[in-house]
Scaffold this motif. Structure first.
Motif, PDB file in Angstrom:
ATOM      1  N   ILE A 140       0.838  -1.205   0.000  1.00 25.63           N
ATOM      2  CA  ILE A 140       0.000   0.000   0.000  1.00 25.63           C
ATOM      3  C   ILE A 140       0.868   1.250   0.000  1.00 25.63           C
ATOM      4  O   ILE A 140       0.614   2.212  -0.741  1.00 25.63           O
ATOM      5  N   THR A 141       1.911   1.231   0.818  1.00 23.70           N
ATOM      6  CA  THR A 141       2.806   2.388   0.916  1.00 23.70           C
ATOM      7  C   THR A 141       3.505   2.657  -0.411  1.00 23.70           C
ATOM      8  O   THR A 141       3.570   3.803  -0.874  1.00 23.70           O
ATOM      9  N   ILE A 142       4.026   1.601  -1.027  1.00 20.41           N
ATOM     10  CA  ILE A 142       4.737   1.760  -2.306  1.00 20.41           C
ATOM     11  C   ILE A 142       3.802   2.319  -3.379  1.00 20.41           C
ATOM     12  O   ILE A 142       4.155   3.253  -4.112  1.00 20.41           O
ATOM     13  N   LYS A 143       2.614   1.759  -3.460  1.00 21.55           N
ATOM     14  CA  LYS A 143       1.648   2.250  -4.453  1.00 21.55           C
ATOM     15  C   LYS A 143       1.256   3.702  -4.173  1.00 21.55           C
ATOM     16  O   LYS A 143       1.144   4.520  -5.099  1.00 21.55           O
ATOM     17  N   GLY A 144       1.040   4.007  -2.896  1.00 22.23           N
ATOM     18  CA  GLY A 144       0.652   5.366  -2.525  1.00 22.23           C
ATOM     19  C   GLY A 144       1.724   6.378  -2.863  1.00 22.23           C
ATOM     20  O   GLY A 144       1.442   7.430  -3.459  1.00 22.23           O
ATOM     21  N   VAL A 145       2.968   6.071  -2.504  1.00 24.10           N
ATOM     22  CA  VAL A 145       4.083   6.979  -2.798  1.00 24.10           C
ATOM     23  C   VAL A 145       4.249   7.147  -4.304  1.00 24.10           C
ATOM     24  O   VAL A 145       4.448   8.261  -4.806  1.00 24.10           O
ATOM     25  N   ALA A 146       4.155   6.045  -5.037  1.00 27.73           N
ATOM     26  CA  ALA A 146       4.324   6.100  -6.494  1.00 27.73           C
ATOM     27  C   ALA A 146       3.279   7.002  -7.144  1.00 27.73           C
ATOM     28  O   ALA A 146       3.601   7.827  -8.013  1.00 27.73           O
ATOM     29  N   LYS A 351      -6.375   0.578   6.746  1.00 29.65           N
ATOM     30  CA  LYS A 351      -4.980   0.330   6.353  1.00 29.65           C
ATOM     31  C   LYS A 351      -4.526   1.346   5.314  1.00 29.65           C
ATOM     32  O   LYS A 351      -3.433   1.911   5.407  1.00 29.65           O
ATOM     33  N   ALA A 352      -5.355   1.568   4.315  1.00 25.95           N
ATOM     34  CA  ALA A 352      -5.012   2.532   3.260  1.00 25.95           C
ATOM     35  C   ALA A 352      -5.173   3.963   3.751  1.00 25.95           C
ATOM     36  O   ALA A 352      -4.336   4.829   3.471  1.00 25.95           O
ATOM     37  N   VAL A 353      -6.236   4.207   4.498  1.00 21.98           N
ATOM     38  CA  VAL A 353      -6.531   5.570   4.955  1.00 21.98           C
ATOM     39  C   VAL A 353      -5.420   6.106   5.847  1.00 21.98           C
ATOM     40  O   VAL A 353      -4.873   7.191   5.614  1.00 21.98           O
ATOM     41  N   VAL A 470      -5.712   3.551  -4.642  1.00 17.34           N
ATOM     42  CA  VAL A 470      -4.832   2.479  -4.160  1.00 17.34           C
ATOM     43  C   VAL A 470      -5.654   1.421  -3.426  1.00 17.34           C
ATOM     44  O   VAL A 470      -5.445   0.216  -3.603  1.00 17.34           O
ATOM     45  N   ALA A 471      -6.590   1.872  -2.611  1.00 19.36           N
ATOM     46  CA  ALA A 471      -7.424   0.935  -1.846  1.00 19.36           C
ATOM     47  C   ALA A 471      -8.196   0.007  -2.779  1.00 19.36           C
ATOM     48  O   ALA A 471      -8.307  -1.197  -2.523  1.00 19.36           O
ATOM     49  N   LYS A 472      -8.719   0.547  -3.856  1.00 20.64           N
ATOM     50  CA  LYS A 472      -9.483  -0.276  -4.805  1.00 20.64           C
ATOM     51  C   LYS A 472      -8.603  -1.356  -5.425  1.00 20.64           C
ATOM     52  O   LYS A 472      -9.036  -2.496  -5.624  1.00 20.64           O
ATOM     53  N   SER A 473      -7.358  -1.014  -5.711  1.00 22.01           N
ATOM     54  CA  SER A 473      -6.454  -1.996  -6.315  1.00 22.01           C
ATOM     55  C   SER A 473      -6.095  -3.115  -5.347  1.00 22.01           C
ATOM     56  O   SER A 473      -5.681  -4.196  -5.764  1.00 22.01           O
ATOM     57  N   GLU A 474      -6.270  -2.857  -4.043  1.00 26.30           N
ATOM     58  CA  GLU A 474      -5.939  -3.852  -3.020  1.00 26.30           C
ATOM     59  C   GLU A 474      -7.178  -4.483  -2.388  1.00 26.30           C
ATOM     60  O   GLU A 474      -7.070  -5.212  -1.401  1.00 26.30           O
ATOM     61  N   GLY A 475      -8.347  -4.177  -2.934  1.00 26.50           N
ATOM     62  CA  GLY A 475      -9.576  -4.752  -2.390  1.00 26.50           C
ATOM     63  C   GLY A 475      -9.955  -4.193  -1.037  1.00 26.50           C
ATOM     64  O   GLY A 475     -10.580  -4.880  -0.223  1.00 26.50           O
ATOM     65  N   LEU A 476      -9.613  -2.944  -0.779  1.00 25.78           N
ATOM     66  CA  LEU A 476      -9.813  -2.363   0.550  1.00 25.78           C
ATOM     67  C   LEU A 476     -10.958  -1.360   0.614  1.00 25.78           C
ATOM     68  O   LEU A 476     -11.066  -0.604   1.580  1.00 25.78           O
ATOM     69  N   ILE A 477     -11.791  -1.334  -0.413  1.00 25.09           N
ATOM     70  CA  ILE A 477     -13.012  -0.535  -0.329  1.00 25.09           C
ATOM     71  C   ILE A 477     -14.113  -1.462   0.181  1.00 25.09           C
ATOM     72  O   ILE A 477     -14.396  -2.498  -0.414  1.00 25.09           O
ATOM     73  N   ARG A 496      -9.730  -9.204  -2.011  1.00 21.51           N
ATOM     74  CA  ARG A 496      -9.390  -9.285  -0.592  1.00 21.51           C
ATOM     75  C   ARG A 496      -9.115 -10.730  -0.165  1.00 21.51           C
ATOM     76  O   ARG A 496      -8.143 -11.009   0.542  1.00 21.51           O
ATOM     77  N   VAL A 497      -9.964 -11.656  -0.613  1.00 23.34           N
ATOM     78  CA  VAL A 497      -9.777 -13.074  -0.275  1.00 23.34           C
ATOM     79  C   VAL A 497      -8.454 -13.586  -0.833  1.00 23.34           C
ATOM     80  O   VAL A 497      -7.687 -14.275  -0.146  1.00 23.34           O
ATOM     81  N   ASN A 498      -8.175 -13.232  -2.080  1.00 22.32           N
ATOM     82  CA  ASN A 498      -6.926 -13.675  -2.712  1.00 22.32           C
ATOM     83  C   ASN A 498      -5.704 -13.120  -1.982  1.00 22.32           C
ATOM     84  O   ASN A 498      -4.721 -13.835  -1.750  1.00 22.32           O
ATOM     85  N   ASN A 499      -5.769 -11.844  -1.626  1.00 21.65           N
ATOM     86  CA  ASN A 499      -4.636 -11.221  -0.934  1.00 21.65           C
ATOM     87  C   ASN A 499      -4.412 -11.836   0.445  1.00 21.65           C
ATOM     88  O   ASN A 499      -3.268 -12.085   0.849  1.00 21.65           O
ATOM     89  N   GLU A 500      -5.506 -12.065   1.162  1.00 22.92           N
ATOM     90  CA  GLU A 500      -5.378 -12.629   2.511  1.00 22.92           C
ATOM     91  C   GLU A 500      -4.737 -14.012   2.466  1.00 22.92           C
ATOM     92  O   GLU A 500      -3.869 -14.334   3.287  1.00 22.92           O
ATOM     93  N   PHE A 501      -5.160 -14.838   1.499  1.00 23.60           N
ATOM     94  CA  PHE A 501      -4.558 -16.173   1.391  1.00 23.60           C
ATOM     95  C   PHE A 501      -3.099 -16.067   0.953  1.00 23.60           C
ATOM     96  O   PHE A 501      -2.237 -16.818   1.427  1.00 23.60           O
TER      97      PHE A 501
END
Length: 568
Positions: A140-146, A351-353, A470-477, A496-501
């Motif tokens: 999340i940090t890398i995507k946000g900074v980029a 997490k994103a916020v 960024v949140a949308k790309s990580e399933g965080l909405i 979100r399910v895919n990322n968690e696993f």
């Protein structure tokens, strides 16, 4: 000067020594009290309260400017050694006294919000990093900074070429005084090391956000690690953090209640004590700057649309922090509103916020770095003639060097107090044109307060755009968000399910890798056994990858089934 009494108490303590200041202060305080009573009796949305305060402050400031004849810098301020200072002339001392009183609620609000920002940022990051099982912060940090830095680059490119196209410096004279910039730009290694606080107490008592985030992240990770052996104690710490978070946000909301009268004071002081007459000579600079800011707003809106987010609903939530930032001229003071608007209004995962929102007040400011540097460098280029030291390197090399220096500068110097000065010094000094810093600042600074309103608004709007993208790309909405359709919300669940696993799989693989490495260096284990351990590890990794593919397939099927239900 028409003093009421020749008394130090009146001039230095009460700060009302003339009939002019008494009239201005009296009328303004009367308006503020009346406005506050009106707000108590009439129920209207908070954003309209803020806009009403802005309008009142704007009208009051314009009326005062009309009364004093829209003076320019030379009319308003003293000259020392032939240079215009910021010291009011004797006949305008009443204006200085008026500004002291007009700034009362502005200063109370800013002080209160700044007081609470550091604990809120600290607790926001600590809450996230201390939770067991929280993963993905690095990504999340890398995507946000980029994305923040990409927006800085876009803003700079846009502003520079607008300034070049409209010849922003045409008719202005910039003389190289031969001075070398001694501050504002630091080497990248030093810039990075400065983000590591050398003293926890001094960092917590300061205003820089990233060192606070570093301390909170380190503490949070330590709590998470210690949870394996001292679970009950760490649970109490996490519970205490939640209580502290609720108390801090409640305290912040108390200060937010006076925002309408605070912005009234902010707009009034931004106009009353400024040399508005200077618009006649540098109006083009401010005009092009605001044109660039307006286009930046459009670009951010297009980014939101391109990411599949509902633009209307996004603006509905982003509007409040945007207006507050415009009025307060402080991204840090607006941070709590940003966190609330994006977290609660847009329903973006914390997490994103908390991660991107906190660092966006200092790093990668779209307007304070991109637009400011663009207007500064285009002014330098267009105000100088062919054949001089500026033009000697050629337009394209000049532009590319300016872009690179701006990107480096945006990592830290923007967002500090005196942004216009720091960015100008950093960029021009970094390019080797330190001798032009003073004349460039002489043009930009007289009305920088007015320009800074728009810059801060765009900075905050940029954060409000980057976080949900960024949140949308990580399933965080999250479910119930007004930003996405039901179909896209279902897609968020799949991601979100895919990322968690995936994170769980990576943890398990890391544990097995650690076991394998320990076994390999164990001299008591035979070569055959070591070879078997290596093969077992390899098979374990392959099995986990297969499990991940199965989970992806299952989540995909779940997503398809949800789409069918949505259509029904």
């Amino acid at each position: 000067m028409n003093t009421l009494f020749s008394n130090k108490i009146l001039t230095d303590f009460i700060a009302i020594s003339t009939w002019q200041s008494l009239v201005v202060i009296g009328i303004f305080l009367f308006l503020q009290i009346g406005f506050w009573i009106f707000l108590k009796k009439i129920k209207i949305q908070f954003i309209y309260r803020v806009l009403s305060g802005m309008l009142l402050g704007l009208l009051f400031g314009i009326i005062v400017q009309v009364a004093i004849g829209f003076p320019d810098s030379s009319d308003l301020y003293e000259k020392i050694d032939g240079k215009v200072t910021t010291i009011f002339k004797e006949e305008y001392k009443w204006l200085e006294e008026s500004l002291i009183w007009l700034s009362l609620f502005k200063n109370i609000f800013i002080a209160g919000v700044m007081m609470m920002c550091i604990p809120i940022v600290f607790l926001a990051v600590l809450r996230i990093t201390s939770k067991v099982g929280v993963r993905g912060l690095k990504k999340i940090t890398i995507k946000g900074v980029a994305l923040l830095l990409a927006n800085v680059a876009i803003a700079f490119i846009l502003t520079f070429w607008l300034g070049y196209l409209f010849k922003v410096g045409d008719g202005l004279t910039l003389e190289n005084n031969g001075e070398i910039a001694t501050e504002g730009m630091k080497p990248i290694p030093q810039l990075i090391s400065d983000y590591i606080p050398k003293n926890i107490v001094s960092a917590l008592s300061g205003t820089l956000i990233i060192p606070i985030m570093v301390i909170a992240a380190l503490m949070g990770m330590s709590i998470r690690i210690l949870s394996k052996r001292n679970g009950p104690q760490m649970d109490k710490l996490r519970a205490g953090t939640e209580v502290a978070w609720k108390i801090s946000t409640s305290m912040m909301m108390n200060f937010m209640k006076i925002l309408p009268i605070a912005v009234m004071a902010m707009l009034a002081t931004a106009i009353v004590g400024k040399p508005i007459g200077a618009l006649a000579s540098i109006g083009k600079v401010i005009g092009i700057g605001y044109l660039a800011l307006a286009i930046c707003v459009l670009i951010l809106t297009l980014q939101i649309a391109a990411s599949g987010i509902n633009v209307k609903q996004w603006w509905k939530q982003a509007w409040t922090p945007f207006v507050q930032a415009f009025a307060t001229q402080s991204a840090l003071a607006t941070l709590p509103t940003t966190l609330t608007s994006v977290g609660e209004g847009m329903k973006v995962n914390e997490k994103a916020v908390n991660t991107i929102g906190s660092m966006s007040t200092t790093l990668g400011l779209m307007a304070c770095a991109g637009v400011q540097a663009g207007i500064t460098t285009s002014l330098l280029w267009t105000a100088n003639s062919d054949g001089d030291v500026v033009h000697s390197m050629g337009l394209l090399p000049f532009f590319l060097i300016a872009l690179i220096v701006t990107m480096v500068a945006s990592l830290g110097i923007a967002g500090t107090p005196g942004t216009a000065t720091v960015v100008t010094v950093g960029v021009l000094g970094g390019m080797g044109f330190g001798g032009f810093i003073a004349p460039v600042l002489g043009i930009i600074q007289p009305l920088d307060g007015i320009f800074d309103m728009g810059r801060t608004g765009v900075n905050v709007l940029g954060a409000n755009a980057v976080i949900p993208i960024v949140a949308k790309s990580e399933g965080l909405i999250e479910d119930g968000s007004p930003l996405l359709t039901k179909r896209l919300i279902a897609k968020q669940k799949e991601i979100r399910v895919n990322n968690e696993f995936k994170y769980l799989m990576e943890d398990e693989i890391a544990i097995e890798l650690n076991k394998k490495n320990k076994a390999i260096v164990n001299k008591e284990i035979s070569k055959d056994e070591k070879q078997k351990i290596k093969l077992d590890y390899k098979q374990f990794v392959e099995d986990k990858k297969m499990d991940f593919l199965k989970v992806k397939q299952e989540s995909k099927e779940t997503y398809k089934n949800e789409l069918i239900n949505i259509k029904k």
